[in-house]
Design an enzyme around this catalytic site. Structure first.
Site, mmCIF file in Angstrom:
data_model
loop_
_atom_site.group_PDB
_atom_site.id
_atom_site.type_symbol
_atom_site.label_atom_id
_atom_site.label_comp_id
_atom_site.label_asym_id
_atom_site.label_seq_id
_atom_site.Cartn_x
_atom_site.Cartn_y
_atom_site.Cartn_z
ATOM 1 N N ASP A 40 0.809 -1.224 0.000
ATOM 2 C CA ASP A 40 0.000 0.000 0.000
ATOM 3 C C ASP A 40 0.846 1.281 0.000
ATOM 4 O OD1 ASP A 40 -1.872 -2.017 0.530
ATOM 5 O OD2 ASP A 40 -1.968 -1.535 2.671
ATOM 6 N N GLU A 222 -11.164 -1.407 -3.379
ATOM 7 C CA GLU A 222 -10.477 -0.657 -2.319
ATOM 8 C C GLU A 222 -9.335 0.151 -2.937
ATOM 9 O OE1 GLU A 222 -9.273 -3.947 0.086
ATOM 10 O OE2 GLU A 222 -7.506 -4.387 -1.152
#
Length: 342
Positions: A40, A222
């Site tokens: 991420d 997401e």
């Protein structure tokens, strides 16, 4: 604490799926760009340096801190350990995820998600835990320097409600063309946008009284991120399952940060010759140029562990009509690039 990473040991490079660089070739970053399991990655230019803030990729109970990496040239990276952790953010006890950073008035605001909170419709809801399922959400810390020390700005989450069915995780904060600051976020297949105050302490309701507005495009799961190019808003997100090879990145373009956003194409996905599970990325533009980079995580091959993810960087190119070309993952990464003098 910080450590400069100049070159990965051969064993570590092979373990992370990186091919050693040819010493006769132009100096390049290599992929992954650093040792260790991370995911991420959020990229930003701060104090005329490149910075990457990733998630520490491990079991949720071990994700109790965030490290950062800085570089002057995209090749040599300095690791800054534990820029924030649960000693600073007392309301988080696990799953400190997906940082996003923004600078304003010589202050650095680091957003993050904590605790993997659940509601009754969530996949991991445990009725026996009651309200503990909902303890957590999106928080924000503040510091005078990108590497900290940071303090918890609010002492509690900025967002912990499940608006429109979106789990409050995977936030991205940006300044729009109208001069306002917006936060986009959301897991479980829903993405919301909210206006955030200039001091980042609260959400500002929209004209109809709503705190957030849903902007979920087709396929969204997401990991939202935004950038602006030629006056248009590019909305990118991750699809598939984060724990397997279906993970990938898609995008849409609109004239407004509120859309409407229509899915256009897949930009990044697995390459069986290089890595699987490529996704949850961010985007870097060199100031004053139309040169773009994508920073993302992927899973080396072979890989039998859900949390074995590494940070990588490759070039991202556009077609003449503004659409994004599919990204080619590499082991070489990108060439050395210093920033223009500020």
């Amino acid at each position: 604490m910080k450590k400069t990473i100049l070159l990965l040991p051969l064993a570590a490079m092979l373990a992370c799926g990186q091919v050693p660089k040819d010493s006769s070739a132009p100096l390049s970053s290599g992929n992954p760009i650093a040792e260790g399991w991370y995911a991420d990655p959020e990229v930003a230019i701060l104090n005329n340096q490149y910075w990457i803030f990733p998630t520490y990729s491990a079991k949720y109970e071990e994700q109790v801190f965030l490290d950062a990496f800085s570089s002057d040239d995209l090749v040599n990276w300095t690791k800054h350990e534990h820029v924030i952790d649960t000693g600073i953010v007392s309301w988080v006890h696990k799953a400190m995820w997906a940082p996003s950073i923004i600078e304003k008035d010589n202050k650095y605001y680091l957003f993050f998600a904590g605790n993997d909170i659940q509601n009754e419709s969530g996949p991991l809801y445990d009725a026996k835990l009651g309200d503990k399922n909902k303890q957590g959400g999106i928080g924000v810390c503040v510091a005078d320097k990108p590497e900290g020390p940071y303090s918890d700005l609010l002492g509690k989450p900025l967002i912990q409600e499940f608006y429109n069915g979106a789990q409050p995780i995977d936030q991205f904060v940006f300044k729009a063309l109208d001069g306002k600051y917006y936060l986009v976020y959301g897991g479980w297949g829903h993405c919301n946008i909210a206006q955030v105050s200039d001091d980042f302490t609260q959400l500002i309701p929209f004209e109809n009284g709503e705190m957030v507005r849903e902007i979920t495009p087709e396929g969204y799961v997401e990991g939202p991120t935004f950038f602006i190019r030629n006056g248009q808003y590019y909305f990118m997100w991750s699809e598939g399952g984060w724990g397997n090879s279906t993970y990938k990145v898609a995008y849409a373009i609109a004239e407004s940060p509120f859309g409407p956003f229509k899915r256009m194409a897949t930009v990044l996905e697995q390459d069986p010759d290089i890595a699987t599970g490529a996704g949850h990325h961010s985007v870097l533009n060199i100031p004053g140029t139309d040169d773009w980079y994508i920073i993302y995580h992927r899973r080396p091959i072979p890989n039998q562990d859900r949390d074995h993810r590494v940070i990588c960087i490759d070039r991202m190119y556009f077609n003449e009509d503004g659409t994004i070309q599919p990204v080619k993952m590499t082991f070489e990464g990108v060439r050395q690039r210093t920033l223009p003098s500020s």
